[in-house]
Scaffold this motif. Structure first.
Motif, PDB file in Angstrom:
ATOM      1  N   SER A 111      40.911  39.967  36.114  1.00 13.71           N
ATOM      2  CA  SER A 111      39.795  40.627  35.437  1.00 13.71           C
ATOM      3  C   SER A 111      38.545  40.638  36.323  1.00 13.71           C
ATOM      4  CB  SER A 111      39.498  39.926  34.115  1.00 13.71           C
ATOM      5  OG  SER A 111      38.383  40.504  33.474  1.00 13.71           O
ATOM      6  N   SER A 112      38.311  39.525  37.029  1.00 17.42           N
ATOM      7  CA  SER A 112      37.152  39.447  37.931  1.00 17.42           C
ATOM      8  C   SER A 112      37.295  40.436  39.085  1.00 17.42           C
ATOM      9  CB  SER A 112      36.998  38.027  38.479  1.00 17.42           C
ATOM     10  OG  SER A 112      36.741  37.110  37.431  1.00 17.42           O
ATOM     11  N   LEU A 113      38.525  40.571  39.620  1.00 14.09           N
ATOM     12  CA  LEU A 113      38.772  41.514  40.706  1.00 14.09           C
ATOM     13  C   LEU A 113      38.548  42.956  40.248  1.00 14.09           C
ATOM     14  CD1 LEU A 113      41.992  39.979  42.335  1.00 14.09           C
ATOM     15  CD2 LEU A 113      39.673  39.999  43.299  1.00 14.09           C
ATOM     16  N   VAL A 114      38.993  43.265  39.030  1.00 10.57           N
ATOM     17  CA  VAL A 114      38.795  44.612  38.484  1.00 10.57           C
ATOM     18  C   VAL A 114      37.310  44.902  38.310  1.00 10.57           C
ATOM     19  CG1 VAL A 114      39.137  46.057  36.445  1.00 10.57           C
ATOM     20  CG2 VAL A 114      41.042  44.711  37.336  1.00 10.57           C
ATOM     21  N   GLU A 115      36.573  43.939  37.770  1.00 11.69           N
ATOM     22  CA  GLU A 115      35.134  44.112  37.573  1.00 11.69           C
ATOM     23  C   GLU A 115      34.412  44.287  38.906  1.00 11.69           C
ATOM     24  OE1 GLU A 115      31.373  41.857  35.378  1.00 11.69           O
ATOM     25  OE2 GLU A 115      33.382  40.985  35.331  1.00 11.69           O
ATOM     26  N   GLU A 116      34.797  43.495  39.904  1.00 14.75           N
ATOM     27  CA  GLU A 116      34.180  43.604  41.229  1.00 14.75           C
ATOM     28  C   GLU A 116      34.469  44.969  41.854  1.00 14.75           C
ATOM     29  OE1 GLU A 116      34.256  41.319  45.585  1.00 14.75           O
ATOM     30  OE2 GLU A 116      35.404  40.528  43.882  1.00 14.75           O
ATOM     31  N   LYS A 117      35.690  45.453  41.678  1.00 10.63           N
ATOM     32  CA  LYS A 117      36.061  46.760  42.222  1.00 10.63           C
ATOM     33  C   LYS A 117      35.255  47.873  41.552  1.00 10.63           C
ATOM     34  CE  LYS A 117      40.116  49.725  42.955  1.00 10.63           C
ATOM     35  NZ  LYS A 117      39.921  49.919  44.403  1.00 10.63           N
ATOM     36  N   GLN A 118      35.049  47.749  40.241  1.00 10.17           N
ATOM     37  CA  GLN A 118      34.253  48.738  39.516  1.00 10.17           C
ATOM     38  C   GLN A 118      32.802  48.727  39.979  1.00 10.17           C
ATOM     39  OE1 GLN A 118      35.159  47.361  35.498  1.00 10.17           O
ATOM     40  NE2 GLN A 118      36.269  49.264  35.080  1.00 10.17           N
ATOM     41  N   ASN A 119      32.233  47.546  40.140  1.00  6.78           N
ATOM     42  CA  ASN A 119      30.829  47.432  40.515  1.00  6.78           C
ATOM     43  C   ASN A 119      30.572  47.889  41.945  1.00  6.78           C
ATOM     44  OD1 ASN A 119      30.233  46.376  37.983  1.00  6.78           O
ATOM     45  ND2 ASN A 119      30.445  44.258  38.648  1.00  6.78           N
ATOM     46  N   ASN A 120      31.486  47.588  42.848  1.00  8.93           N
ATOM     47  CA  ASN A 120      31.296  47.900  44.262  1.00  8.93           C
ATOM     48  C   ASN A 120      31.869  49.253  44.666  1.00  8.93           C
ATOM     49  OD1 ASN A 120      30.137  45.361  44.527  1.00  8.93           O
ATOM     50  ND2 ASN A 120      32.050  44.382  45.180  1.00  8.93           N
ATOM     51  N   GLN A 121      32.570  49.915  43.729  1.00 10.84           N
ATOM     52  CA  GLN A 121      33.221  51.194  44.039  1.00 10.84           C
ATOM     53  C   GLN A 121      34.089  51.075  45.285  1.00 10.84           C
ATOM     54  OE1 GLN A 121      32.802  54.071  41.992  1.00 10.84           O
ATOM     55  NE2 GLN A 121      31.893  52.509  40.685  1.00 10.84           N
ATOM     56  N   SER A 122      34.795  49.959  45.396  1.00  7.35           N
ATOM     57  CA  SER A 122      35.611  49.693  46.575  1.00  7.35           C
ATOM     58  C   SER A 122      36.902  50.503  46.548  1.00  7.35           C
ATOM     59  CB  SER A 122      35.951  48.193  46.630  1.00  7.35           C
ATOM     60  OG  SER A 122      36.886  47.930  47.649  1.00  7.35           O
ATOM     61  N   ASN A 123      37.374  50.875  47.755  1.00 10.50           N
ATOM     62  CA  ASN A 123      38.645  51.585  47.888  1.00 10.50           C
ATOM     63  C   ASN A 123      39.814  50.631  48.134  1.00 10.50           C
ATOM     64  OD1 ASN A 123      37.520  54.173  47.570  1.00 10.50           O
ATOM     65  ND2 ASN A 123      36.912  54.220  49.726  1.00 10.50           N
ATOM     66  N   LEU A 124      39.524  49.339  48.229  1.00  5.92           N
ATOM     67  CA  LEU A 124      40.582  48.363  48.471  1.00  5.92           C
ATOM     68  C   LEU A 124      41.503  48.260  47.251  1.00  5.92           C
ATOM     69  CD1 LEU A 124      38.553  45.486  50.191  1.00  5.92           C
ATOM     70  CD2 LEU A 124      40.032  47.190  51.278  1.00  5.92           C
ATOM     71  N   GLN A 125      42.782  48.125  47.513  1.00  7.52           N
ATOM     72  CA  GLN A 125      43.758  48.019  46.442  1.00  7.52           C
ATOM     73  C   GLN A 125      43.788  46.593  45.884  1.00  7.52           C
ATOM     74  OE1 GLN A 125      46.083  50.907  45.448  1.00  7.52           O
ATOM     75  NE2 GLN A 125      44.103  51.583  46.242  1.00  7.52           N
ATOM     76  N   LEU A 126      43.998  46.490  44.580  1.00 10.65           N
ATOM     77  CA  LEU A 126      44.139  45.180  43.954  1.00 10.65           C
ATOM     78  C   LEU A 126      45.464  44.549  44.374  1.00 10.65           C
ATOM     79  CD1 LEU A 126      43.005  46.027  40.304  1.00 10.65           C
ATOM     80  CD2 LEU A 126      41.665  44.856  42.059  1.00 10.65           C
ATOM     81  N   THR A 127      45.453  43.249  44.580  1.00  7.56           N
ATOM     82  CA  THR A 127      46.680  42.523  44.928  1.00  7.56           C
ATOM     83  C   THR A 127      46.848  41.337  43.992  1.00  7.56           C
ATOM     84  OG1 THR A 127      45.497  41.166  46.554  1.00  7.56           O
ATOM     85  CG2 THR A 127      46.578  43.182  47.362  1.00  7.56           C
ATOM     86  N   ASN A 128      48.086  40.923  43.837  1.00  3.55           N
ATOM     87  CA  ASN A 128      48.393  39.774  42.985  1.00  3.55           C
ATOM     88  C   ASN A 128      48.139  38.493  43.772  1.00  3.55           C
ATOM     89  OD1 ASN A 128      49.344  37.926  41.158  1.00  3.55           O
ATOM     90  ND2 ASN A 128      51.318  38.928  40.830  1.00  3.55           N
ATOM     91  N   GLN A 129      47.101  37.777  43.416  1.00  4.94           N
ATOM     92  CA  GLN A 129      46.727  36.569  44.128  1.00  4.94           C
ATOM     93  C   GLN A 129      47.249  35.303  43.428  1.00  4.94           C
ATOM     94  OE1 GLN A 129      42.490  36.639  44.818  1.00  4.94           O
ATOM     95  NE2 GLN A 129      42.583  38.562  45.969  1.00  4.94           N
ATOM     96  N   SER A 130      48.169  35.505  42.510  1.00  5.97           N
ATOM     97  CA  SER A 130      48.770  34.362  41.809  1.00  5.97           C
ATOM     98  C   SER A 130      50.275  34.366  42.058  1.00  5.97           C
ATOM     99  CB  SER A 130      48.479  34.459  40.310  1.00  5.97           C
ATOM    100  OG  SER A 130      49.282  35.482  39.723  1.00  5.97           O
ATOM    101  N   SER A 131      50.932  33.368  41.510  1.00  3.44           N
ATOM    102  CA  SER A 131      52.390  33.266  41.644  1.00  3.44           C
ATOM    103  C   SER A 131      53.128  33.944  40.488  1.00  3.44           C
ATOM    104  CB  SER A 131      52.799  31.785  41.701  1.00  3.44           C
ATOM    105  OG  SER A 131      52.370  31.114  40.507  1.00  3.44           O
ATOM    106  N   HIS A 132      52.373  34.582  39.609  1.00  2.76           N
ATOM    107  CA  HIS A 132      52.969  35.223  38.436  1.00  2.76           C
ATOM    108  C   HIS A 132      53.389  36.657  38.777  1.00  2.76           C
ATOM    109  CE1 HIS A 132      51.965  31.992  35.598  1.00  2.76           C
ATOM    110  NE2 HIS A 132      50.814  31.888  36.265  1.00  2.76           N
ATOM    111  N   LYS A 133      54.635  36.849  39.100  1.00  2.71           N
ATOM    112  CA  LYS A 133      55.146  38.169  39.443  1.00  2.71           C
ATOM    113  C   LYS A 133      55.129  39.115  38.254  1.00  2.71           C
ATOM    114  CE  LYS A 133      55.931  36.957  43.634  1.00  2.71           C
ATOM    115  NZ  LYS A 133      55.031  37.464  44.701  1.00  2.71           N
ATOM    116  N   SER A 134      55.023  38.566  37.050  1.00  2.00           N
ATOM    117  CA  SER A 134      54.973  39.409  35.855  1.00  2.00           C
ATOM    118  C   SER A 134      53.714  40.274  35.813  1.00  2.00           C
ATOM    119  CB  SER A 134      55.047  38.542  34.594  1.00  2.00           C
ATOM    120  OG  SER A 134      53.973  37.614  34.562  1.00  2.00           O
ATOM    121  N   LEU A 135      52.707  39.907  36.633  1.00  3.84           N
ATOM    122  CA  LEU A 135      51.471  40.686  36.676  1.00  3.84           C
ATOM    123  C   LEU A 135      51.567  41.889  37.617  1.00  3.84           C
ATOM    124  CD1 LEU A 135      48.718  37.893  36.739  1.00  3.84           C
ATOM    125  CD2 LEU A 135      49.572  39.187  34.777  1.00  3.84           C
ATOM    126  N   ASP A 136      52.606  41.967  38.425  1.00  2.00           N
ATOM    127  CA  ASP A 136      52.732  43.052  39.401  1.00  2.00           C
ATOM    128  C   ASP A 136      52.709  44.439  38.758  1.00  2.00           C
ATOM    129  OD1 ASP A 136      52.723  41.290  41.460  1.00  2.00           O
ATOM    130  OD2 ASP A 136      54.900  41.282  41.779  1.00  2.00           O
TER     131      ASP A 136
END
Length: 301
Positions: A29-54
């Motif tokens: 959620s923090s990564l999504v909010e940061e991407k929205q605020n910064n208008q970044s073109n970087l793709q979101l990545t799974n930074q946890s061990s939970h593959k169910s989030l992929d």
């Protein structure tokens, strides 16, 4: 007894898993909010061990890519529209000027012809709309330059009112003037005239019966108030300075919706302030500039 121990162990494991998943979701959620605020073109990545989030992260990236593509398409379309507007406006200006010149020549030889008078009036209206569009384009492209100089606003308002005298008499306005003498501001002279033209034109188009103009000095500020009775109730006062917004206050002719928007923009550029007010049927435009000591500059205006 061992069943209880196993159950307790499973519960502990589930609690740890849920807490871990909760932390992963909070991080996403923090990564999504940061991407929205910064208008970044970087793709979101799974930074946890939970593959169910992929799959969720994949859908987020797809949505962000679609939004970005839509924004770029809108930006391209807007640039194309603005350029087309600019080209068409300039293409119209020359034949319009020539046509108006011909009509004015004909009116000299046929001054009582009502058809020529109507044609001249309509050409003038079209010309004013065209100039609004061209100035709007310059404002949009930040091409409006300021030539700050000492302006005797008292004299300028009086001169401008004289040019509109016949129009107000024909429209049967009762005019009340309270104009103090020798009030100076520092601003662009041509743009200040355009502000006055737009305000007086707005009164003629949307007002009726009465107009009051006050010009004075208050706390080292020069204020100009233009009041008139509106032909119809104003529904969205705050929207009147937005570009292309127009209320059919005259009950007949539609306006371009750029008049008060241009006044707002030119006031901002000349370090002034605009405020609108509406009470019952009385519409007021209040303009304020810092007063200027004319003794430090030539009084050529």
């Amino acid at each position: 007894m061992w069943i209880i121990s196993v159950a307790a162990a499973i519960i502990v494991i589930l609690i740890i898993y849920i807490l871990s998943l909760r932390r992963a979701l909070k991080g996403l959620s923090s990564l999504v909010e940061e991407k929205q605020n910064n208008q970044s073109n970087l793709q979101l990545t799974n930074q946890s061990s939970h593959k169910s989030l992929d799959p969720l992260i994949k859908d987020y990236n797809k949505l962000f890519n679609e939004i970005q593509a839509s924004k770029q398409a809108i930006k391209r379309d807007q640039a194309y529209l603005d350029q087309t507007l600019h080209n068409v406006s300039h293409d119209i200006r020359t034949p319009l000027t020539i046509s108006k010149g011909y009509v004015q020549q004909l009116r000299k030889s046929q001054p009582d012809d009502p058809y020529l008078e109507k044609i001249d009036t309509n050409l003038t209206s079209i010309s004013q709309r065209l100039e609004d569009l061209l100035l709007y384009q310059d404002l949009l492209e930040n091409q409006v330059k300021i030539d700050g100089q000492a302006i005797n606003l008292s004299d300028l308002v009086k001169r401008k009112l004289m040019t509109y005298y016949d129009a107000f008499v024909e429209a049967d306005f009762q005019v009340d003037l309270d104009i103090a003498d020798q009030l100076y501001i520092q601003a662009d002279a041509q743009q200040t005239e355009r502000i006055l033209d737009n305000l007086l034109g707005n009164v003629l188009q949307h007002g009726q019966k009465t107009m009051a103009i006050s010009l004075g000095l208050l706390a080292d500020q020069v204020y100009l108030q233009v009041q008139n009775q509106s032909k119809q109730a104003i529904r969205n006062l705050a929207q009147l300075t937005h570009r292309f917004y127009s209320e059919d206050l005259s009950g007949s002719e539609k306006s371009s919706g750029l008049g008060l928007y241009i006044v707002q923009e030119l006031m901002d550029k000349n370090h002034g302030y605009l405020e609108l007010d509406y009470d019952d049927t009385l519409f007021s435009v209040n303009l304020v500039w810092p007063s200027f000591n004319s003794d430090d500059s030539s009084k050529n205006n």
